[in-house]
Write an enzyme that holds these catalytic residues in place. Sequence first.
Site, PDB file in Angstrom:
ATOM      1  CB  THR A 181      -0.911   0.029   1.231  1.00 35.17           C
ATOM      2  OG1 THR A 181      -0.097  -0.079   2.417  1.00 35.17           O
ATOM      3  CG2 THR A 181      -1.918  -1.098   1.204  1.00 35.17           C
ATOM      4  CE  LYS A 182       2.804   2.287   4.679  1.00 38.23           C
ATOM      5  NZ  LYS A 182       1.999   1.087   4.935  1.00 38.23           N
ATOM      6  CG  ASN A 183       4.261   6.812  -1.783  1.00 36.27           C
ATOM      7  OD1 ASN A 183       3.242   6.436  -1.220  1.00 36.27           O
ATOM      8  ND2 ASN A 183       4.539   8.088  -1.959  1.00 36.27           N
TER       9      ASN A 183
END
Length: 376
Positions: A181-183
Amino acid sequence: MNIPFNKPYMTGKELGYITQAHARGHLAGDGEFTKRCHRWLEERTGAHAAFLTHSCTGALEMAAILADIQPGDEVIMPSYTFVSTANAFVLRGGVPVFVDIRPDTLNLDETRIEAAITPRTRAIVPVHYAGVACEMDAIMAIARRHGLLVIEDAAQGIMAGYKGRALGSIGHLGTFSFHETKNIISGEGGALLINEPELVARAEVIREKGTNRSRFFRGEIDKYTWVDIGSSYLPGEIIAAFLWAQIEEANSITARRLAIWRRYHEALAPLERARRLRRPIIPAGCQHNAHLYYLLLPSPNERTAFIDTMKNASVNCVFHYVPLHTAPQGQRVGRAHGKLPVTTDLADRLVRLPLWLGVEEQQERSVSAIIGFFHE
């Protein structure tokens, strides 16, 4: 077509690098791709040392050990955060002390920290919500006055900064997440940044199950053995290979996310002027990374109606954390400093919009659905 809240992005090089890792015959931790990631993190952040971990949760657990948290020691943190922020210290017997957040950034309110300090306080854990920096100058000054460690939970903070310094590099220790879910992602994964040179040697041992195995591999000792507490915090080389493909594109990934963020921000400005919602606030000196775009709606009921309406339009919007001081485990093992009214209020009204690489092609439909909700 359904617009999911999140969709993991691949650069196209991940599988090739995984194949290379396999061809080298090294799939356990600390292979060539891991070393590349370590070097990049150290150069990018200025940290004295960086270590990949299997998760940001693991990095926080390592930080708690390095901070020598003992039973009954208190650790100041926001309640508006993921459970790992607190769990890492609870596992050592620590007591989370939940302090209210700022209404502008939803970050730990630095003006409320000092009143929460007691003789048992050992550390402050600022969480950089949405990749927007906490007020680190003030937090570091408080820590110096009281002899406390600062452990940055920069799970959402890769490629973001504060007054020109990378998040995670300002406190004594810092942590990143590479969850899907992170960049910048590796499926699961994290990193620990060591900003105090005297902590590096022990961090290396803790990460290798409490052994001095890393020194053995460097030829510094003729055999390795058990020398401290620790656990298996290393990710495998397949994870590191995937991550390296992402890291190579970190600048372009961040630029594209910022463009998506700005499109939401510009399109929804009239609704904020009409007082129908509040957009994110980025204080001067904070270089954010467009980790997420959220809205604050006027009431919990309106948020529920908004999420339901967006779902019917095939646009998946979601709320975020349930404050830890209201959770059953939080009430058992922690304490709140005051009633935390800002945390309680904003947690009930916040909603996150889809933000992932590729959503650009459908973003106008999301924007139209959002505007349509407020004009019904």
